[in-house]
Design an enzyme around this catalytic site. Sequence first.
Site, PDB file in Angstrom:
ATOM      1  N   HIS A  39     -60.303 -34.887 -67.146  1.00 41.54           N
ATOM      2  CA  HIS A  39     -61.393 -34.478 -67.642  1.00 41.54           C
ATOM      3  C   HIS A  39     -61.519 -33.903 -68.520  1.00 41.54           C
ATOM      4  O   HIS A  39     -60.680 -34.283 -69.951  1.00 41.54           O
ATOM      5  CB  HIS A  39     -62.345 -33.197 -66.860  1.00 41.54           C
ATOM      6  CG  HIS A  39     -61.173 -32.168 -66.574  1.00 41.54           C
ATOM      7  ND1 HIS A  39     -60.659 -31.667 -67.262  1.00 41.54           N
ATOM      8  CD2 HIS A  39     -60.579 -32.101 -65.881  1.00 41.54           C
ATOM      9  CE1 HIS A  39     -60.336 -30.037 -67.200  1.00 41.54           C
ATOM     10  NE2 HIS A  39     -59.797 -30.672 -65.413  1.00 41.54           N
ATOM     11  N   HIS A  42     -59.170 -31.799 -70.923  1.00 40.33           N
ATOM     12  CA  HIS A  42     -58.176 -32.891 -70.672  1.00 40.33           C
ATOM     13  C   HIS A  42     -58.087 -32.645 -72.050  1.00 40.33           C
ATOM     14  O   HIS A  42     -57.056 -32.737 -73.131  1.00 40.33           O
ATOM     15  CB  HIS A  42     -57.405 -32.839 -70.301  1.00 40.33           C
ATOM     16  CG  HIS A  42     -57.218 -32.789 -68.478  1.00 40.33           C
ATOM     17  ND1 HIS A  42     -58.169 -33.014 -67.694  1.00 40.33           N
ATOM     18  CD2 HIS A  42     -56.350 -31.960 -67.705  1.00 40.33           C
ATOM     19  CE1 HIS A  42     -57.561 -33.073 -66.355  1.00 40.33           C
ATOM     20  NE2 HIS A  42     -55.503 -32.075 -66.422  1.00 40.33           N
ATOM     21  N   LYS A 154     -57.472 -22.084 -69.304  1.00 44.95           N
ATOM     22  CA  LYS A 154     -58.131 -21.998 -68.094  1.00 44.95           C
ATOM     23  C   LYS A 154     -56.712 -22.142 -67.048  1.00 44.95           C
ATOM     24  O   LYS A 154     -57.700 -20.343 -65.817  1.00 44.95           O
ATOM     25  CB  LYS A 154     -58.551 -24.012 -67.682  1.00 44.95           C
ATOM     26  CG  LYS A 154     -58.605 -24.160 -65.949  1.00 44.95           C
ATOM     27  CD  LYS A 154     -60.243 -23.665 -65.753  1.00 44.95           C
ATOM     28  CE  LYS A 154     -60.220 -23.801 -64.420  1.00 44.95           C
ATOM     29  NZ  LYS A 154     -58.659 -24.293 -63.531  1.00 44.95           N
TER      30      LYS A 154
HETATM   31  P1  AMP Z   1     -53.762 -29.808 -65.148  1.00 45.30           P
HETATM   32  O1  AMP Z   1     -53.220 -31.616 -65.290  1.00 45.30           O
HETATM   33  O2  AMP Z   1     -54.491 -29.028 -64.324  1.00 45.30           O
HETATM   34  O3  AMP Z   1     -52.253 -30.021 -64.917  1.00 45.30           O
HETATM   35  O4  AMP Z   1     -53.818 -29.623 -67.460  1.00 45.30           O
HETATM   36  C1  AMP Z   1     -53.519 -29.783 -67.653  1.00 45.30           C
HETATM   37  C2  AMP Z   1     -53.862 -28.865 -68.734  1.00 45.30           C
HETATM   38  O5  AMP Z   1     -55.378 -29.451 -69.303  1.00 45.30           O
HETATM   39  C3  AMP Z   1     -53.785 -27.143 -68.723  1.00 45.30           C
HETATM   40  O6  AMP Z   1     -52.710 -26.840 -70.183  1.00 45.30           O
HETATM   41  C4  AMP Z   1     -54.624 -27.070 -68.054  1.00 45.30           C
HETATM   42  O7  AMP Z   1     -54.931 -25.429 -68.870  1.00 45.30           O
HETATM   43  C5  AMP Z   1     -55.583 -27.717 -69.128  1.00 45.30           C
HETATM   44  N1  AMP Z   1     -56.590 -27.918 -68.731  1.00 45.30           N
HETATM   45  C6  AMP Z   1     -58.447 -28.314 -67.288  1.00 45.30           C
HETATM   46  N2  AMP Z   1     -58.700 -27.625 -66.956  1.00 45.30           N
HETATM   47  C7  AMP Z   1     -59.321 -27.378 -68.916  1.00 45.30           C
HETATM   48  C8  AMP Z   1     -60.337 -27.086 -68.720  1.00 45.30           C
HETATM   49  N3  AMP Z   1     -61.129 -26.536 -68.399  1.00 45.30           N
HETATM   50  N4  AMP Z   1     -60.358 -25.870 -70.834  1.00 45.30           N
HETATM   51  C9  AMP Z   1     -59.661 -26.495 -70.838  1.00 45.30           C
HETATM   52  N5  AMP Z   1     -58.522 -26.766 -70.526  1.00 45.30           N
HETATM   53  C10 AMP Z   1     -58.232 -27.691 -69.217  1.00 45.30           C
END
Ligand code: AMP
Length: 292
Positions: A39, A42, A154
């Site tokens: 989203h 990312h 986040k």
């Molecule tokens: P994930 O796919 O959930 O492991 O997240 C991958 C990266 O995206 C991690 O470093 C998360 O902290 C970051 N991330 C997820 N959601 C957000 C958001 N709303 N704003 C900023 N970074 C995000």
Amino acid sequence: MSDPILATVCEIPALRKLVTSRRQQGATIGFVPTMGALHAGHTSLIEAARVDCDFVVVSIFVNPTQFGPDEDFEKYPRILEQDLAKCAGAGADLVWTPDTSIMYPDGFSTHVTVKALSRILEGATRTNHFQGVTTVVTKLLLSCLPDIAYFGAKDFQQQAIIRRMCLDLNIPVEIKTCPIIRDTDGLALSSRNAYLSVEERESGLSLSRALRLAEEKIAAGETDLEQIKADMHELLHATPLLKLDYATIADPTTLEDISTVQPEMVALIAAWVGATRLIDNCQLVPASAENS
Ligand code: AMP
């Protein structure tokens, strides 16, 4: 306009070959680890890497070891084609999609644990979650060997743990933490928001509302952190469908709960809304620092 060119690799030797060849040409390497279902949160990390670095690698791997036995590993959204389009749109050069047998070969028995930071907050109820994260992130960093790796604020505790881990293990990678991206209503973007019904989503807004309350009180000069925590609790407990896990104010490096105002603080919340666990946080700036 034609789509930007995006390469994909699965095997680690193929990843290393491409990264090494770009590095030999003088390129700086940026790396964004993800679990997919991308989203705007990312893609903001990919865009930040695009600004800083010459070659941007994104990994997509739903890491089984960071999910508890009752968590959503099986139903976690997997939408690779859409993810690849988003990576290309945000300016990635290469997407690495290792499979489980590559990350966890037969006989796998090595784990990385950042002890104290992993036991509190999220780690208090999600046993082994951070060991799964730190083990996989170590492997991802050692496979890609980027100059800079990008993480979202986040997952505040996650980035704090990864910073500690890179310091402790002398992993030669700069860690950058990028701001939380929110929907227009204030809900922090998360791949898990897709699980929320309309009513649950409305309840989920209480997390960002409680954080805003804390932010406003601190900015207005309130110094009684226990009172602010109590106000956050009151707002969250009054929210239908929401079951609070924690709402606290902590030191951003040690993540230890604090009772007196200090120059850098972070408010952190975790709550269940129906069957979905939501987390959110915001950095708090004391009135004295804001006015200086
Ligand atoms: P994930 O796919 O959930 O492991 O997240 C991958 C990266 O995206 C991690 O470093 C998360 O902290 C970051 N991330 C997820 N959601 C957000 C958001 N709303 N704003 C900023 N970074 C995000």
